[in-house]
Scaffold this motif. Structure first.
Motif, PDB file in Angstrom:
ATOM      1  N   VAL A   7       7.042   6.274  -3.105  1.00  0.00           N
ATOM      2  CA  VAL A   7       6.092   6.869  -2.161  1.00  0.00           C
ATOM      3  C   VAL A   7       6.496   8.307  -1.851  1.00  0.00           C
ATOM      4  N   THR A  46       5.047   4.970   4.057  1.00  0.00           N
ATOM      5  CA  THR A  46       4.503   6.331   3.980  1.00  0.00           C
ATOM      6  C   THR A  46       5.064   7.202   5.094  1.00  0.00           C
ATOM      7  N   TYR A  71      -2.556   8.515   0.953  1.00  0.00           N
ATOM      8  CA  TYR A  71      -1.831   7.591   0.079  1.00  0.00           C
ATOM      9  C   TYR A  71      -2.113   6.180   0.575  1.00  0.00           C
ATOM     10  N   VAL A  79      -0.607   4.330 -10.155  1.00  0.00           N
ATOM     11  CA  VAL A  79      -1.099   5.120  -9.020  1.00  0.00           C
ATOM     12  C   VAL A  79      -2.143   6.100  -9.558  1.00  0.00           C
ATOM     13  N   GLU A 121       3.294  -0.913 -12.362  1.00  0.00           N
ATOM     14  CA  GLU A 121       1.997  -0.815 -11.710  1.00  0.00           C
ATOM     15  C   GLU A 121       1.526   0.632 -11.846  1.00  0.00           C
ATOM     16  N   ASP A 127      -1.961   1.802  -0.431  1.00  0.00           N
ATOM     17  CA  ASP A 127      -1.498   0.684  -1.257  1.00  0.00           C
ATOM     18  C   ASP A 127      -2.329  -0.525  -0.841  1.00  0.00           C
ATOM     19  N   TYR A 153      -3.833  -6.137  -3.617  1.00  0.00           N
ATOM     20  CA  TYR A 153      -4.159  -6.338  -5.018  1.00  0.00           C
ATOM     21  C   TYR A 153      -5.011  -7.598  -5.148  1.00  0.00           C
ATOM     22  N   LYS A 186       6.502  -1.068  -1.114  1.00  0.00           N
ATOM     23  CA  LYS A 186       6.794  -0.131  -2.192  1.00  0.00           C
ATOM     24  C   LYS A 186       8.205   0.443  -2.037  1.00  0.00           C
ATOM     25  N   ALA A 232      -2.318   3.208  -5.073  1.00  0.00           N
ATOM     26  CA  ALA A 232      -1.444   2.330  -5.854  1.00  0.00           C
ATOM     27  C   ALA A 232      -2.215   1.058  -6.192  1.00  0.00           C
ATOM     28  N   ASP A 253      -2.406   7.057   5.751  1.00  0.00           N
ATOM     29  CA  ASP A 253      -2.264   5.788   5.034  1.00  0.00           C
ATOM     30  C   ASP A 253      -2.972   4.722   5.851  1.00  0.00           C
TER      31      ASP A 253
END
Length: 639
Positions: free
Chosen positions: A461, A487, A205, A300, A298, A207, A210, A456, A254, A479
């Motif tokens: 999560v 996470t 997982y 995933v 957003e 993130d 961005y 998040k 994500a 992660d």
């Protein structure tokens, strides 16, 4: 020369793509020239002088001399820039201006995952006054960068605090069974992890930073090709992450709307033979106001091999209670014979289940009392029609704990079912996914004054993780953009609920994020009264100078740092120390941020950290304790 410069600038300003706030965009101009953009070429051909200078006539056909044009535009006289002029003067970089998307094996060396709030900044939307640079390394520049690295500063942390590292816990196969937090550049950590964890991770997982086109961008870059830079950054990491996944493993990423579409294309290219599903999470119900829309969601991505059934039901916010007897269409006994059997009740409790009877057997009623006082409850409705239970006899054990007895005033017994799980839909919404309530507010309570950008929701999560490892209590969850440690928090919460033994591996580089994540996990260990983790760091070499460059506040500090780098750092093969020193005055004239950028570019990125293959090299001074640590980690897995 001056007339040509002025005329070219005036001509290029006619193309609105090349102008921002009245200033020409040099990198944009070069980028379009490299692509032989037809509108740019038409614009240049419209001026006779430009046609004469930048085009070659071959048998009546005009050929655009893009190299000459790019060299002219790159000249410091075109758009004066002290930093570029200094680099050109000392010859540090070969200014080819190639598109990174056209290079086959490039690696994006990224000193810091993202930016954090600096100095007196208190609001997320304030512009950052410090920038950290990436660097594109071509194939001939990458020789040692991705080799396994030496780990150091190991310690075991549990509810009683920190302890001297006592070795990794392993199972009968020799696999490491510890929770891990690893501090260091995540690309290099991933390449180190693959020696021990290739094909063993059930869930990844991440993130990642961005890439919005505004000051809130946590992905800071030093060229105009921001999308291809971001995609190269992701490609480098996803390629090695894929190697860590089990055959039935799942990758979750994500992302927001700025790179969601491009990331989807990248996934398609890297993960042949995989399914790709994109869910929407409403993480900010209040919305972020845009020009035309208020953004509340957003995404995933879920990625796994085609044909697998790997996604489980997730928990409902509010459990549903409904009759266990089926209703509506296709609810008759004849529609599913294996769903017609008695539920055995005694003292208002379910004590078992009878077998499916033969077709010619018909119960004497909905409730049939046996001689021992046990009551057979059959799926027969108020009109006496034989219907069926929702679950077949052979699968009743899956949900038997969700069934309960309900008696009517007349003594008649019905069977009801608690539905506390649901098949995940492609849109997740509800208060549990609010990133402010269940993200920022949780993190802000951990260490006062410490900030992690955009954490998040813990439950977003948790649900992502639960959907994959619900039934795998020994799963490894990775992660490598760990941030505040959400996470790990979610993994620990799930383990506490079902006595699982799932393990997390977190990778993070920023000091502040590591501090928050470590404290957050320690808090959860204290709350649950059990658990521990092993903390590790990559052993720095040139990365120590990167840290010093970042921390420097004056030009005098940077001047002293350059003297130290000449003596102890591994410098890039492109660096000519004598030439640089001869232009010391030009270097002094640069801004402090440009001086930092220059010193960073002087460092050889192959030597950011110490390679495991050179652990016995006396120059690095690796302690015997660290040698034991690394041989325990790599052992027979290093090849």
């Amino acid at each position: 020369m001056e007339n040509l410069l002025d005329n070219l600038k005036a001509l290029l300003k006619k193309d609105e793509r090349l102008v921002s706030e009245g200033e020409l965009l040099r990198n944009k101009i070069i980028g379009l020239a490299l692509k032989l953009d037809k509108d740019l070429i038409k614009l240049l051909l419209s001026d006779n002088k430009m046609k004469e200078v930048f085009f070659v006539d071959i048998d009546g056909t005009l050929i655009f001399d893009k190299d000459k044009f790019i060299k002219f535009v790159s000249n410091k006289q075109f758009l004066p820039d002290s930093y570029t002029a200094f680099k050109n003067k000392i010859g540090l970089v070969d200014e080819k201006g190639e598109f990174i998307s056209e290079k086959k094996d490039v690696v994006l060396s990224w000193p810091y995952k993202d930016c954090v709030l600096e100095g007196g900044m208190t609001k997320e939307d304030q512009k950052r006054d410090k920038i950290f640079w990436n660097e594109i390394l071509a194939p001939d520049e990458i020789s040692r960068l991705l080799d396994p690295k030496v780990f150091t500063n190991a310690k075991r942390i549990d509810k009683d605090g920190e302890h001297k590292f006592d070795g990794f816990r392993t199972d009968e196969k020799g696999d490491i069974k510890d929770n891990l937090i690893i501090k260091g550049n995540n690309l290099l950590v991933l390449h180190s992890l693959k020696k021990r964890f290739a094909g063993k991770v059930k869930l990844i997982y991440i993130d990642p930073p961005y890439n919005p086109d505004n000051p809130r961008n946590t992905f800071t870059y030093n060229n105009s090709f921001k999308h291809s830079t971001w995609l190269t950054f992701m490609k480098n990491r996803l390629e090695v992450a894929k190697l860590l996944l089990k055959d039935d493993g799942v990758l979750q990423i994500a992302i927001d709307e700025n790179e969601q579409a491009r990331l989807g294309v990248l996934i398609d290219e890297l993960f042949h033979g995989y399914e790709k599903h994109c869910i929407t999470i409403v993480h900010n119900p209040r919305g972020v106001q845009g020009t035309n829309f208020s953004y509340t969601n957003e995404f995933v991505y879920f990625v796994f091999k085609k044909g697998l059934k790997v996604i489980h039901k997730i928990k409902r916010d509010t459990p549903l209670v409904e009759e266990f007897r089926d209703h509506g269409g296709e609810s008759l006994r004849s529609d599913a014979k294996n769903c017609f059997y008695p539920v055995l009740v005694k003292d208002n409790k379910i004590v078992g289940f009878g077998e499916v009877p033969s077709d010619d057997f018909h119960p004497k009623g909905k409730n049939v009392k046996r001689e021992d006082g046990t009551i057979e409850v059959w799926p027969i409705d108020v009109k006496g029609i034989e219907r069926k239970w929702v679950f077949a006899r052979q699968s009743i054990d899956e949900i038997k704990d969700k069934l309960f007895v309900k008696s009517k005033d007349n003594g008649e017994i019905d069977i009801f079912r608690i539905k506390d799980e649901k098949i995940p839909r492609t849109v997740w919404f509800g208060s549990r996914y609010d990133a402010s309530t269940h993200g920022s507010k949780i993190v802000n309570k951990i260490i006062e004054g410490k900030t992690v950008s955009f954490p998040k929701s813990l439950y977003a999560v948790y649900d992502c993780i639960y959907s994959v490892v619900k039934t795998d209590k020994e799963a490894i969850i990775l992660d490598f953009f760990a941030g505040s440690g959400t996470t790990a928090h979610a993994v620990m919460m799930l383990n506490n609920e079902d006595s699982g033994n799932r393990k997390f591996i977190l990778v993070e580089q920023l000091d502040e994020h590591v501090e928050v994540a470590t404290q957050r996990i320690k808090n959860e260990i204290e709350k649950f009264g059990k658990g521990d983790f092993v903390y590790l760091e990559l052993l720095k070499w040139n990365e120590k100078f990167v840290d010093e460059i970042k921390r420097a506040e004056t030009k005098e500090e940077l001047k002293k740092l350059w003297e130290q780098m000449k003596e102890k750092a591994f410098l890039s093969y492109k660096v000519d120390v004598k030439t640089i020193d001869e232009h010391a005055k030009d270097f002094e004239d640069l801004s402090i941020e440009d001086q930092k950028r220059f010193l960073y570019e002087c460092l050889d990125k192959n030597h950011l950290y110490v390679n495991y293959s050179e652990i016995d090299d006396e120059e690095y001074g690796v302690s015997e304790e660290d040698k034991k640590l690394n041989r325990g980690f790599y052992g027979k897995y290093h090849g």
